[in-house]
Write a protein that holds these residues in place. Structure first.
Motif, PDB file in Angstrom:
ATOM      1  N   UNK A 317       0.987  -1.252   0.036  1.00 14.64           N
ATOM      2  CA  UNK A 317       0.034  -0.213  -0.036  1.00 14.64           C
ATOM      3  C   UNK A 317       0.907   1.281   0.059  1.00 14.64           C
ATOM      4  N   UNK A 326     -11.777  15.600  -5.805  1.00  7.76           N
ATOM      5  CA  UNK A 326     -13.181  15.313  -5.113  1.00  7.76           C
ATOM      6  C   UNK A 326     -13.637  16.745  -4.583  1.00  7.76           C
ATOM      7  N   UNK A 335     -18.054   9.976  -3.982  1.00 11.96           N
ATOM      8  CA  UNK A 335     -17.083  10.018  -3.184  1.00 11.96           C
ATOM      9  C   UNK A 335     -16.566   8.534  -3.098  1.00 11.96           C
ATOM     10  N   UNK A 338     -14.338   7.871  -5.989  1.00  8.50           N
ATOM     11  CA  UNK A 338     -13.141   8.488  -5.423  1.00  8.50           C
ATOM     12  C   UNK A 338     -12.289   7.712  -4.801  1.00  8.50           C
ATOM     13  N   UNK A 342      -8.615   5.020  -5.327  1.00 11.22           N
ATOM     14  CA  UNK A 342      -7.326   5.086  -4.844  1.00 11.22           C
ATOM     15  C   UNK A 342      -6.916   3.811  -4.207  1.00 11.22           C
ATOM     16  N   UNK A 409     -15.740  -2.352   7.402  1.00  6.10           N
ATOM     17  CA  UNK A 409     -15.904  -0.940   7.802  1.00  6.10           C
ATOM     18  C   UNK A 409     -17.511  -0.728   7.872  1.00  6.10           C
ATOM     19  N   UNK A 412     -19.019   1.994  10.092  1.00  3.68           N
ATOM     20  CA  UNK A 412     -18.794   3.328   9.741  1.00  3.68           C
ATOM     21  C   UNK A 412     -19.713   3.845   8.597  1.00  3.68           C
ATOM     22  N   UNK A 415     -23.027   4.771   9.523  1.00  2.76           N
ATOM     23  CA  UNK A 415     -23.432   6.020  10.391  1.00  2.76           C
ATOM     24  C   UNK A 415     -23.483   7.286   9.339  1.00  2.76           C
TER      25      UNK A 415
ATOM     26  N   UNK B  78     -20.222   8.847  15.337  1.00  2.00           N
ATOM     27  CA  UNK B  78     -19.923   7.820  16.327  1.00  2.00           C
ATOM     28  C   UNK B  78     -18.395   7.253  16.158  1.00  2.00           C
ATOM     29  N   UNK B  80     -16.091   4.576  17.285  1.00  2.00           N
ATOM     30  CA  UNK B  80     -15.966   2.996  17.922  1.00  2.00           C
ATOM     31  C   UNK B  80     -14.630   2.880  18.491  1.00  2.00           C
ATOM     32  N   UNK B  84     -12.045   2.608  12.656  1.00  2.57           N
ATOM     33  CA  UNK B  84     -12.165   1.655  11.355  1.00  2.57           C
ATOM     34  C   UNK B  84     -11.736   2.651  10.559  1.00  2.57           C
ATOM     35  N   UNK B  85     -10.542   2.621   9.717  1.00  4.93           N
ATOM     36  CA  UNK B  85      -9.951   3.577   8.553  1.00  4.93           C
ATOM     37  C   UNK B  85      -9.931   2.875   7.478  1.00  4.93           C
ATOM     38  N   UNK B  86      -9.826   3.529   6.373  1.00  2.07           N
ATOM     39  CA  UNK B  86      -9.749   3.102   4.994  1.00  2.07           C
ATOM     40  C   UNK B  86      -8.152   3.029   4.727  1.00  2.07           C
ATOM     41  N   UNK B  87      -7.654   1.607   4.298  1.00  2.00           N
ATOM     42  CA  UNK B  87      -6.112   1.633   4.478  1.00  2.00           C
ATOM     43  C   UNK B  87      -5.679   2.429   3.055  1.00  2.00           C
ATOM     44  N   UNK B  88      -6.238   2.662   2.247  1.00  2.00           N
ATOM     45  CA  UNK B  88      -5.648   3.357   1.014  1.00  2.00           C
ATOM     46  C   UNK B  88      -5.594   4.864   0.974  1.00  2.00           C
ATOM     47  N   UNK B  89      -6.421   5.669   2.065  1.00  2.00           N
ATOM     48  CA  UNK B  89      -6.761   6.947   2.092  1.00  2.00           C
ATOM     49  C   UNK B  89      -5.545   7.526   2.815  1.00  2.00           C
ATOM     50  N   UNK B  90      -4.773   8.545   2.748  1.00  2.21           N
ATOM     51  CA  UNK B  90      -4.271   9.317   3.424  1.00  2.21           C
ATOM     52  C   UNK B  90      -5.133  10.114   4.386  1.00  2.21           C
ATOM     53  N   UNK B  93      -7.020  12.615   2.591  1.00  7.83           N
ATOM     54  CA  UNK B  93      -8.180  12.204   1.808  1.00  7.83           C
ATOM     55  C   UNK B  93      -9.157  11.427   2.489  1.00  7.83           C
ATOM     56  N   UNK B  96     -11.546  14.606   3.057  1.00  9.01           N
ATOM     57  CA  UNK B  96     -12.014  15.033   1.693  1.00  9.01           C
ATOM     58  C   UNK B  96     -13.276  13.958   1.538  1.00  9.01           C
ATOM     59  N   UNK B  97     -13.046  12.704   1.530  1.00  7.93           N
ATOM     60  CA  UNK B  97     -13.980  11.893   1.470  1.00  7.93           C
ATOM     61  C   UNK B  97     -15.213  12.094   2.389  1.00  7.93           C
ATOM     62  N   UNK B  98     -14.874  12.175   3.706  1.00  8.00           N
ATOM     63  CA  UNK B  98     -15.980  12.457   4.676  1.00  8.00           C
ATOM     64  C   UNK B  98     -16.784  13.714   4.482  1.00  8.00           C
ATOM     65  N   UNK B 125      -0.324  13.595   4.922  1.00  3.23           N
ATOM     66  CA  UNK B 125      -0.250  12.689   3.810  1.00  3.23           C
ATOM     67  C   UNK B 125       0.157  11.292   4.047  1.00  3.23           C
ATOM     68  N   UNK B 127      -0.632   7.330   5.290  1.00  2.15           N
ATOM     69  CA  UNK B 127      -1.732   6.172   5.584  1.00  2.15           C
ATOM     70  C   UNK B 127      -2.044   5.887   6.856  1.00  2.15           C
TER      71      UNK B 127
END
Lengths: 589, 243
Positions: A317, A326, A335, A338, A342, A409, A412, A415, B78, B80, B84-90, B93, B96-98, B125, B127
């Motif tokens: 990764x 975005x 979103x 996008x 990635x 996930x 999350x 929510x 919420x 937890x 819980x995060x997305x592995x590929x997003x810094x 990022x 920006x997504x949220x 920047x 991950x």
């Protein structure tokens, strides 16, 4: 102490087998096991049990079809390959020797009053289980390679000798290299020395061969027999036979054509194995630090794999620039596109798609101008057909940048202020984009390269209409296909989670995967039937009134509408399911 | 404001939450406590709209969670116990997504001070795989706070944090509550509840044993004794067992 370690190994093995058997009480594993066993029987066991040759070996009719002189060449070649592998084992590693232990083994055994030698012995016993299993599987899958002679048993034992000796050799070599490092010899100095030795041996051998042998003449390459004879002379001249001899001892049992030859080959193979065993057990070097580091890395990998995150497991990764900017406001589904883009290779970008399309377009038009290169058209269209078929049938299983990757996930995602269908739509956008791009490129190649000269009615204009008609069909068809694995993840999350975990092994897992692929195929065929049937009927009825191109264009529109309605219905149903979805309850055993 | 009326959550024959009713007003911090398996996390997950309640009504900032989940979820965040995060997003990022999901216009102007407040601006920047457990937690909090939620749910917010992280988390929760947010948190760390919570709700086997201000609940189980710790109150309220 040996008793305690043996107890640990055997008890763990027994408990693993018992838990595998116990889980067969669950229908998903039982059905998977039945299907998997059936597959194995039909593909491998049946012909092995019947003593028939592999389907790939149709020319095989007798006990040995490989002539003895060719067999000795194969033996020498096998030894040469083994020698190359062993040499690489002395060149490539740059780490200290680290035996692979589980975290529990490290926690219990490292602080325990156990000698290093005992730990090495324990690892050797551990590795035997994997080696025996691998040898059995290779023998099964290769159908014992009856054309070589011998039997399934002699080939199985032969594989075991090769794998077990290699395992011992690599372990011994890693200890020796660690000792060299302790004495201040860096990996690069060791590599230089090994490469120098290899170069020296190669030079001496070449010089010898140059003096005694001639270059291959045309007659030597006339048939595989003459080529093999020349190769045999090459491998049995000068110092090569002496260099290859120890490796030939190891591969000897595998290449033995009959029982007496096998029994004769056993002695030297056992001798090499025993010498390696003594070498390894006598090599006591400090492997604890490297083993702990290795075990931590392995535990992290296992955790990532269990979550279905293979990229994380491979440590691949990297932070990437997004495919597009975005904006803060707008459709929230974008979103997801996008975000999930990635997680893919940077290749999947709009710019790449346009560039590839341009290359194909220019290349296709260029070939059309030069009839001398028409052969390329056939090759390109065959490639495009293969690419389209592969993407269409296996693409949804491979492009998993959707809910399947986000299953863990879910809490999350739930929510977020979105309806369930919005989440599901957003999730499938990335694989739809990826698969559609590939299919569009394949379609463009086919449009430019396929010429059905014998089909007079397939005029260039009709070809264009069909091609353009398929353009909007592709993304909806991909979306429809992707609904199936995503629905499986939502409806049977425990199953999907197990399927994602590719480290899960066993015949029942193979069966489950086969069932899933077959199920997906059936669902897609059923979903396509109304659209395809309606389109065919429409074209059949209206072509004489409005002309074939117009009928095809209208039918394509109808197909898109029908498939889009099915996709919408599917998304709505999945969204409803998503809103009621409770992952923790679903994954409860 | 959170209004819960007759909340029930069943898993088959097992009832995880029984007839739970309570109200948390803006500025209040409610601590959910109870032994293991009391139904704290299930309650929080029902309130956050992660799992549907079997029966009962939940209103978040005046919006019915069942009738209009999108409007209700727009007002809540919420957190937890395990980020819980997305592995590929810094880090950047993620924000920006949220922002796009919640429709936070010009989010950059909000994100930067948030990252600085949480001391992860220099990791913008990177991950998640490159962040420590505490940093990941901070990123999850930044994502939750970006849309300025009126209601916040924290499930075991101090898990895995170092002493400094614990102090900062407590300050952060109190700061949001003072600014008018409604906060519900669950924790086994009773001293945290004493320091942070204005109200407490004790659960056992999915049932409400007691609720009210810390003073009210203490008075109820103190049996007239002075200076009884929350730990002692908890043990008395729950009978000292899980079952």
């Amino acid at each position: 102490m040996f008793g305690a370690l043996l107890y640990l190994r055997l008890t763990s093995l027994r408990n693993t087998m018992l838990s595998r058997v116990r889980r067969l009480k669950q229908p998903k594993y039982l059905v998977g096991a039945i299907v998997g066993a059936g597959y194995f029987y039909l593909m491998f066991f049946r012909r092995l049990a019947a003593g028939r040759p592999s389907v790939h070996d149709q020319g095989y009719h007798g006990p040995v079809t490989v002539p003895p002189e060719l067999l000795s060449t194969l033996l020498a070649l096998g030894a040469l390959i083994l020698l190359v592998i062993v040499t690489l084992g002395w060149i490539l590693p740059d780490q200290r020797a680290g035996l692979t232990f589980s975290e529990a083994e490290i926690a219990f055994l490292f602080p325990a009053p156990v000698r290093r030698r005992t730990l090495i012995w324990y690892k050797l016993i551990n590795s035997q289980i994997a080696i025996m299993f691998t040898a059995a599987i290779i023998t099964l899958v290769t159908g014992s390679w009856g054309f070589l002679g011998g039997s399934a048993l002699t080939h199985g034992i032969g594989w075991w000798f090769i794998l077990a000796t290699l395992n011992l050799h690599f372990m011994g070599a890693s200890f020796a290299m660690t000792r060299l490092m302790d004495n201040g010899i860096t990996p690069w100095r060791r590599r230089s020395a090994v490469l120098g030795l290899v170069a020296l041996v190669a030079l001496v051998t070449l010089a010898w061969l140059w003096r005694d042998l001639r270059a291959p003449a045309a007659a030597d390459l006339e048939s595989y027999r003459t080529a093999a004879a020349y190769l045999n002379t090459l491998l049995t001249s000068g110092p090569l036979p002496w260099l290859l001899r120890p490796a030939e001892f190891v591969v000897g049992p595998f290449f033995a054509p009959d029982t007496p030859a096998f029994l004769t080959a056993l002695g030297p193979a056992l001798l090499v194995f025993a010498l390696h065993y003594v070498w390894v057990l006598r090599s006591e070097v400090s492997f604890e630090d490297a083993s702990i580091a290795k075990s931590e890395k392995r535990a992290a990998k296992i955790a990532a794999v269990r979550e279905g995150n293979w990229r994380a497991a491979s440590g691949a990764i990297k932070a990437r620039a997004p495919a597009f900017r975005l904006a803060s406001t707008g459709r929230p589904e974008i979103a997801f596109l996008w975000k999930n883009l990635l997680s893919t290779f940077p290749l999947f970008r709009l710019g790449t798609l346009v560039a590839l399309a341009l290359v194909i377009l220019i290349g296709g038009l260029w070939i059309d101008v030069f009839p001398g290169y028409r052969g390329l058209q056939t090759a390109a269209s065959a490639f495009a057909m293969f690419m389209a078929g592969y993407t269409l049938f296996l693409g949804p299983q491979l492009a998993r940048q959707d809910f399947r990757s986000d299953l863990l996930n879910t809490d999350i995602l739930k929510t977020y202020p979105l309806r369930g269908w919005q989440v599901m739509l957003g999730e499938i956008l990335t694989p739809v984009a990826i698969l559609s791009s590939i299919l569009w490129l394949a379609l463009l190649i086919l449009l430019l390269t396929v010429h059905f000269h014998q089909l007079g009615w397939l005029t260039p204009s009709l070809r264009l209409v069909i091609g353009l008609g398929l353009v909007p069909v592709v993304p909806v068809l991909c979306a429809l296909q992707l609904l199936v694995p995503n629905a499986a993840a939502l409806l049977f999350p425990a199953w999907a989670q197990t399927m994602r975990n590719r480290s899960e092994r066993g015949i029942e897992m193979l069966g489950q995967r086969l069932i899933f692929i077959a199920g997906q195929f059936v669902v897609i065929v059923l979903a396509l039937l109304p659209a395809a049937g309606g389109a065919a009927l429409f074209i059949f009825i209206t072509q004489h009134w409005i002309g074939l191109p117009a009928a095809v264009a209208v039918a394509a529109g109808g197909v898109v509408a029908c498939l889009a309605a099915e996709v919408w219905g599917g998304l709505w149903l999945l969204g409803e399911r998503f809103e009621k979805f409770d992952l923790s309850a679903e994954l409860r055993p | 404001m959170i209004e819960v009326t007759g909340l029930i959550k069943r898993y088959g024959a097992f009832t995880a939450v029984r007839e739970l009713s309570f109200t948390v007003r803006p500025g209040e911090v409610l601590g959910l406590v109870g032994p293991n398996g009391a139904g704290k996390t299930t309650t929080l997950r029902c309130l956050a709209g992660i799992i549907p309640a079997t029966a009962g009504a939940v209103r978040i900032a005046g919006q019915d969670l069942t009738a209009d989940p999108v409007a209700a979820k727009r007002a809540l965040a919420f957190f937890p116990d395990e980020p819980r995060l997305f592995d590929y997003l810094t880090v950047r990022q993620h924000l920006a997504f949220v922002a796009r999901i919640y429709g936070v216009a010009h989010h950059e102007a909000l994100a930067q001070p948030l990252l600085e407040e949480l001391e992860i601006a220099d990791k913008a920047d990177q991950l998640p795989g490159e962040l420590s457990r505490g940093m990941k937690q901070k990123l999850a909090i930044a994502c939750g706070l970006l849309h300025s939620p009126a209601v916040m749910f924290f499930d075991e917010p101090l898990t895995g944090l170092d002493p400094l992280g614990i102090r900062r988390m407590k300050d952060s929760i109190l700061k949001r509550a003072r600014a008018g947010a409604t906060v519900v948190l669950s924790s086994h760390l009773l001293h945290l509840l004493e320091e942070v919570c204005s109200h407490v709700l004790i659960l056992k086997k999915g049932e409400k044993i007691a609720d009210g201000t810390l003073g009210d609940v203490s008075a109820r189980f103190a049996n007239g004794e002075a200076n009884v710790s929350l730990e002692e109150i908890f043990i008395r309220a729950t009978g000292g067992t899980e079952s």
